[in-house]
Scaffold this active site. Structure first.
Site, PDB file in Angstrom:
ATOM      1  N   SER A  30      15.683   0.662  22.188  1.00 50.35           N
ATOM      2  CA  SER A  30      15.765  -0.225  20.899  1.00 50.35           C
ATOM      3  C   SER A  30      15.480   1.084  20.231  1.00 50.35           C
ATOM      4  O   SER A  30      15.233   2.405  20.241  1.00 50.35           O
ATOM      5  CB  SER A  30      14.656  -0.804  20.965  1.00 50.35           C
ATOM      6  OG  SER A  30      13.538  -0.173  20.889  1.00 50.35           O
ATOM      7  N   LYS A  31      15.809   1.000  18.753  1.00 48.01           N
ATOM      8  CA  LYS A  31      15.376   1.753  17.655  1.00 48.01           C
ATOM      9  C   LYS A  31      13.900   2.332  17.815  1.00 48.01           C
ATOM     10  O   LYS A  31      13.658   3.506  17.461  1.00 48.01           O
ATOM     11  CB  LYS A  31      15.699   1.134  16.497  1.00 48.01           C
ATOM     12  CG  LYS A  31      15.361   1.797  15.139  1.00 48.01           C
ATOM     13  CD  LYS A  31      15.859   1.266  13.777  1.00 48.01           C
ATOM     14  CE  LYS A  31      14.770   1.744  12.534  1.00 48.01           C
ATOM     15  NZ  LYS A  31      14.255   2.898  12.657  1.00 48.01           N
TER      16      LYS A  31
END
Ligand code: GLU
Length: 542
Positions: free
Chosen positions: A300-301
């Site tokens: 994920s970011k």
């Protein structure tokens, strides 16, 4: 008759040309049939413009591209923007720019056109309704008039019994829809403009098989599936309907997409069946997830922010809050490296080879060699790839890329000089911007001297011998690294000096710190006058 005339050559060339341009129906049919026989590959990347494209999405696009190229097929970019509540300004351009930067070139699609234009679903809006209506007419879908409040009540009621709500066979007959209302009531509601959606009527207790090229047959019983909305009250189809209709109309042969879409695939299989397209259903291939470096869940970011690596191809500034998500391009990665990294996250070429040009990937790629299990993203390995691609560039290419960095530091150096510097230090860096820390002393004399090095390596008794070394450097003839080094070494030996001590002190004077490549290469590049000047200045200041 036509055949006889052709065989007998009874007509002028222009006649045959006309026949070829406007073939009679049987020829068209034959051509189409042959085309089906050949199964000309057509694949698509179908992102929704809801924000910046994650590198997982870039990998999906890449695999589609490789597959299309490998099979001489067509790669399409379709923008799936039917969910207007999630539309983000600038996201579509970002996707196009990112693919372009990576060299993932599409043949048909938004901004390019093609035989099935338009390729933006919002512009195809009018095409979908008819299919939803046909499914209602065939008894495979129904109108549902439930208000948000009614849905909420039904949800709470289920939850109070510790059950999860889904609009399915267990609840549909208690809701306000065309299965429970009289047909007059339904007609009346539609006529007076009531809000409604169209839902699929999920069959009860039926096994649906998704044939997946990566996972084999995935069987799901319809009792687990809900009556998904196909068409929304805002006049737009949902993702599911638009996706299937467009894949059919665009003659897509293979749907290659992320694993997160596997749960939707049984619904899609049913849609193909109910729309009468069973015979041309595309083959599915659901790609494994990209995992966090520790393997615990989807990349994920936040992982990128936390561990300091980008998860997006290009920088993205959120139009909502101005927040920056960093990109591979701006972080100094080469597109060839990024593509190479992504290719190997899920696909195993089955050999030891790690570095692939796009052309080599096209040749070697196959969906059979894509694994089922998620691949861990390794940020260190990503840097290693960039290092490899940096070494593949010529010294002059590196110098050209390094020049803007130098300009920023207000340094104007000859390209040939920068090229020679790059040749000496490139092995020490992973990124172009790292060249500066390894080479700044080539471009300017030290103004300060690293304190720790001074403390550890500077000895006043070395002043005299180093002054002699300065004149040896000055007299070196020819002035090259080998000759100069030999002369200095001879001097050190003759005077029984400690080579380490002398060389460390000399480096401190010339570089200002204990770093850099071979000292005589540095001396050679900066020139004898500059070297002597640095030695004398340094002695004075220390
Ligand atoms: N619009 C979907 C997405 O954003 C496409 C999924 C698919 O390829 O079917 O990923």
């Amino acid at each position: 008759m036509l055949i006889q005339n052709i065989v007998a050559g009874n007509h002028s060339p222009s006649y045959y040309r006309t026949v070829l341009m406007n073939p009679p129906p049987f020829l068209t049919f034959a051509a189409k049939y042959m085309n089906i026989m050949e199964q000309k590959v057509r694949v698509r990347f179908a992102p929704s413009p809801t924000g910046p494209l994650h590198i997982g999405g870039v990998r999906t696009a890449l695999y589609n591209y490789l597959f299309a190229r490998k099979h001489g097929g067509t790669f399409i970019l379709r923008i799936e923007d039917t969910d207007q509540t999630r539309y983000v300004q600038g996201a579509e351009n970002y996707i196009i720019e990112a693919l372009e930067w990576c060299g993932i070139i599409f043949d048909e699609g938004v901004s390019k056109g093609g035989i099935h234009a338009p390729y933006r679903q919002s512009e195809r809006k009018d095409m979908y309704r008819g299919y939803a209506d046909a499914m209602v007419a065939d008894g495979h879908a129904y109108y549902a008039f439930d208000t948000p409040e009614e849905l909420d009540t039904a949800r709470k009621e289920k939850e109070s019994r510790k059950e999860t709500f889904q609009y399915d066979q267990s609840v549909r007959m208690n809701m306000r829809n065309s299965l429970t209302l009289s047909s007059d009531d339904v007609k009346g509601r539609i006529a007076q403009g009531d809000h409604y959606v169209i839902r699929i009527l999920m069959p009860e207790n039926e096994d649906v098989i998704v044939h997946d090229l990566i996972r084999g047959d995935v069987v799901v019983n319809t009792s687990k599936l809900d009556d998904k909305v196909l068409f929304k009250s805002d006049g737009m189809p949902t993702y599911h309907l638009a996706n299937v209709v467009d894949d059919h109309l665009m003659e897509i042969t293979h749907v290659i997409r992320g694993e997160e879409w596997l749960p939707s695939a049984p619904l899609h299989v049913l849609l193909y069946r109910y729309l009468g397209w069973d015979g041309t259903i595309p083959k599915f291939a659901h790609l494994p997830l990209l995992l966090k470096p520790d393997g615990q869940g989807k990349l994920s970011k936040r992982d990128g922010d936390r561990l300091g690596f980008p998860v997006f191809p290009l920088n993205w500034i959120s139009p909502e809050n101005g927040e920056l998500s960093s990109g591979y391009r701006e972080s100094g990665y080469f597109p060839e490296a990024v593509v190479n990294i992504l290719a190997l996250l899920g696909w195993n070429p089955g050999t030891e080879q790690e570095l692939f040009t796009m052309e080599e990937m096209v040749q070697a790629f196959s969906l059979e060699k894509v694994g089922k299990h998620g691949s861990k993203f390794d940020p260190e390995k990503a840097k290693w790839f960039n290092h490899q691609y940096l070494q593949k560039k010529t010294d002059e290419e590196l110098a050209t890329l390094f020049t803007p960095v130098l300009k920023e530091k207000e340094i104007n150096a000859e390209l040939s000089f920068v090229t020679a510097v790059c040749a000496l230090v490139k092995h020490r860096v992973n990124f172009i911007h790292e060249l500066w820390n390894q080479s700044y002393f080539f471009f300017a004399a030290p103004t300060t001297y690293d304190e720790k090095t001074v403390k550890d390596k500077w000895k006043p008794e070395l002043v005299l011998p180093i002054q002699t070394i300065a004149s040896i450097i000055n007299d070196a003839n020819p002035f090259d690294a080998v000759v100069t080094k030999q002369a200095v070494m001879d001097f050190i030996k003759e005077n029984q000096l400690n080579t380490g001590h002398v060389m460390n002190a000399l480096r401190l004077l010339i570089v200002g710190a204990a770093l850099g490549p071979d000292l005589f290469e540095i001396i050679k590049l900066i020139g004898k006058e500059e070297a002597v000047r640095r030695i004398n200045n340094g002695i004075e200041r220390l």
